[in-house]
Design a protein around this motif. Structure first.
Motif, mmCIF file in Angstrom:
data_model
loop_
_atom_site.group_PDB
_atom_site.id
_atom_site.type_symbol
_atom_site.label_atom_id
_atom_site.label_comp_id
_atom_site.label_asym_id
_atom_site.label_seq_id
_atom_site.Cartn_x
_atom_site.Cartn_y
_atom_site.Cartn_z
ATOM 1 N N UNK A 98 -16.015 -12.474 -5.726
ATOM 2 C CA UNK A 98 -16.319 -11.462 -4.709
ATOM 3 C C UNK A 98 -16.420 -10.058 -5.283
ATOM 4 N N UNK A 99 -15.718 -9.793 -6.392
ATOM 5 C CA UNK A 99 -15.714 -8.451 -6.957
ATOM 6 C C UNK A 99 -16.747 -8.256 -8.065
ATOM 7 N N UNK A 100 -17.393 -9.317 -8.484
ATOM 8 C CA UNK A 100 -18.195 -9.268 -9.704
ATOM 9 C C UNK A 100 -19.349 -8.268 -9.658
ATOM 10 N N UNK A 101 -20.008 -8.143 -8.524
ATOM 11 C CA UNK A 101 -21.243 -7.373 -8.458
ATOM 12 C C UNK A 101 -21.025 -5.888 -8.153
ATOM 13 N N UNK A 102 -19.787 -5.452 -8.034
ATOM 14 C CA UNK A 102 -19.537 -4.068 -7.634
ATOM 15 C C UNK A 102 -19.150 -3.206 -8.826
ATOM 16 N N UNK A 103 -19.522 -1.928 -8.752
ATOM 17 C CA UNK A 103 -19.199 -0.987 -9.826
ATOM 18 C C UNK A 103 -17.733 -0.609 -9.746
ATOM 19 N N UNK A 104 -17.151 -0.362 -10.918
ATOM 20 C CA UNK A 104 -15.705 -0.169 -10.980
ATOM 21 C C UNK A 104 -15.355 0.694 -12.190
ATOM 22 N N UNK A 105 -14.282 1.497 -12.067
ATOM 23 C CA UNK A 105 -13.877 2.372 -13.172
ATOM 24 C C UNK A 105 -12.907 1.691 -14.130
ATOM 25 N N UNK A 106 -12.564 0.428 -13.885
ATOM 26 C CA UNK A 106 -11.726 -0.323 -14.820
ATOM 27 C C UNK A 106 -12.499 -1.550 -15.293
ATOM 28 N N UNK A 107 -12.011 -2.181 -16.346
ATOM 29 C CA UNK A 107 -12.641 -3.396 -16.841
ATOM 30 C C UNK A 107 -12.226 -4.563 -15.963
ATOM 31 N N UNK A 108 -13.151 -5.054 -15.147
ATOM 32 C CA UNK A 108 -12.831 -6.198 -14.286
ATOM 33 C C UNK A 108 -12.575 -7.445 -15.114
ATOM 34 N N UNK A 109 -13.281 -7.580 -16.228
ATOM 35 C CA UNK A 109 -13.068 -8.745 -17.085
ATOM 36 C C UNK A 109 -11.629 -8.785 -17.589
ATOM 37 N N UNK A 110 -11.139 -7.624 -18.044
ATOM 38 C CA UNK A 110 -9.759 -7.559 -18.530
ATOM 39 C C UNK A 110 -8.771 -7.810 -17.384
ATOM 40 N N UNK A 111 -9.070 -7.236 -16.209
ATOM 41 C CA UNK A 111 -8.189 -7.421 -15.061
ATOM 42 C C UNK A 111 -8.069 -8.897 -14.698
ATOM 43 N N UNK A 112 -9.211 -9.601 -14.599
ATOM 44 C CA UNK A 112 -9.164 -11.004 -14.191
ATOM 45 C C UNK A 112 -8.601 -11.895 -15.295
ATOM 46 N N UNK A 113 -8.786 -11.500 -16.552
ATOM 47 C CA UNK A 113 -8.143 -12.243 -17.644
ATOM 48 C C UNK A 113 -6.625 -12.211 -17.467
ATOM 49 N N UNK A 114 -6.108 -11.018 -17.173
ATOM 50 C CA UNK A 114 -4.658 -10.880 -16.971
ATOM 51 C C UNK A 114 -4.207 -11.652 -15.736
#
Length: 282
Positions: A98-114
């Protein structure tokens, strides 16, 4: 239980572009409300999304389930897990999407890895202590508990600075930094997402309260206490693995967590070693 003030929720609705409950999840939850939910219908709904179906098969065949044979299709997975559990598992994967396509000021990849690491370690802990909490619930809370963080990072372009400041300061919680900067925090936002996705009320409450250091001091449902304690231990183990230091909440909750899970320091260290062994093997 804590009830969020209606004004707070109204402000959240007005100010945040939160991901709506996915259509696939709506279909699953609608089927579960039937008097006699059909296993085949649930399996077909999951199988219709190839990516979700593949993710379910991957998780159920992971070492944490310890199955004697390999599960090869979604219907087998549904039969093994049960209807509620398969829905919880699917919900976690849908959240990441659900969050993949939105712009963000943090690394979503790193967030979801954690988040994925915390979910994985939570299931490991649940199996090690022979918890009464289904591992799918532990996996879901591991993925979902910090879902408010990417939502806040999408709302506030300077959120990365608040997050960085909290990471440097072990005497003040992230939720305190967030309240000072924005008048809300990721636990409240995560609670709203979970509620709007129709997650079980107990899980929503744990998301709301997962930074409350006195949570285990009250008289709550045993399952909720076990879930909370497992989450806090998993958070700490992953935090140590990634940052070589205990998570900020751990010194305040450690004693209560070990007591709730009915383990001692040596048991905790054994579980921590098992988790580190897992991280080195992936």
């Amino acid at each position: 239980m804590i009830d969020i003030d209606d004004k707070v929720l109204a402000d959240v609705r007005k100010g945040f572009n939160l991901p709506p409950r996915p259509e696939l999840l709506q279909r699953l939850q609608q089927e579960l409300t039937q008097e006699s939910p059909e296993l085949n219908t649930i399996a077909q709904i999951v199988a219709d999304d190839v990516a979700i179906a593949a993710a379910v098969i991957k998780v159920i065949n992971s070492p944490f389930y310890g199955l004697a044979r390999t599960i090869t299709d979604v219907k087998q997975a549904v039969m093994f897990l049960g209807l509620d559990s398969i829905t919880h598992l699917v919900t976690g994967f849908l959240l990441k999407q659900a969050f993949k396509q939105q712009e963000c000021c943090i690394s979503l990849e790193r967030f979801w890895d954690t988040a994925t690491d915390i979910a994985t370690v939570a299931t490991l802990i649940g199996k090690k202590v022979k918890s009464k909490v289904p591992v799918e619930n532990l996996h879901l809370i591991g993925l979902f508990h910090d879902a408010g963080i990417p939502a806040m990072a999408m709302k506030y372009p300077n959120y990365i600075k608040v997050l960085s400041a909290a990471n440097r300061n072990y005497h003040q919680s992230l939720v305190d930094f967030e309240m000072e900067a924005y008048g809300t925090n990721h636990a409240i936002i995560g609670y709203f997402i979970a509620s709007s996705w129709n997650l079980p009320k107990d899980i929503c409450q744990i998301i709301l309260r997962h930074h409350e250091q006195d949570y285990l001091d009250g008289n709550f449902n045993d399952i909720n206490q076990l879930t909370f304690a497992t989450l806090k231990m998993a958070e700490n183990i992953v935090h140590i693995q990634k940052r070589f230091v205990a998570s900020p909440d751990w010194p305040f909750v450690k004693e209560a967590v070990l007591r709730t899970l009915e383990i001692d320091e040596n048991d905790y260290l054994d579980i921590k070693d098992d988790a580190e062994e897992y991280f080195t093997s992936v």
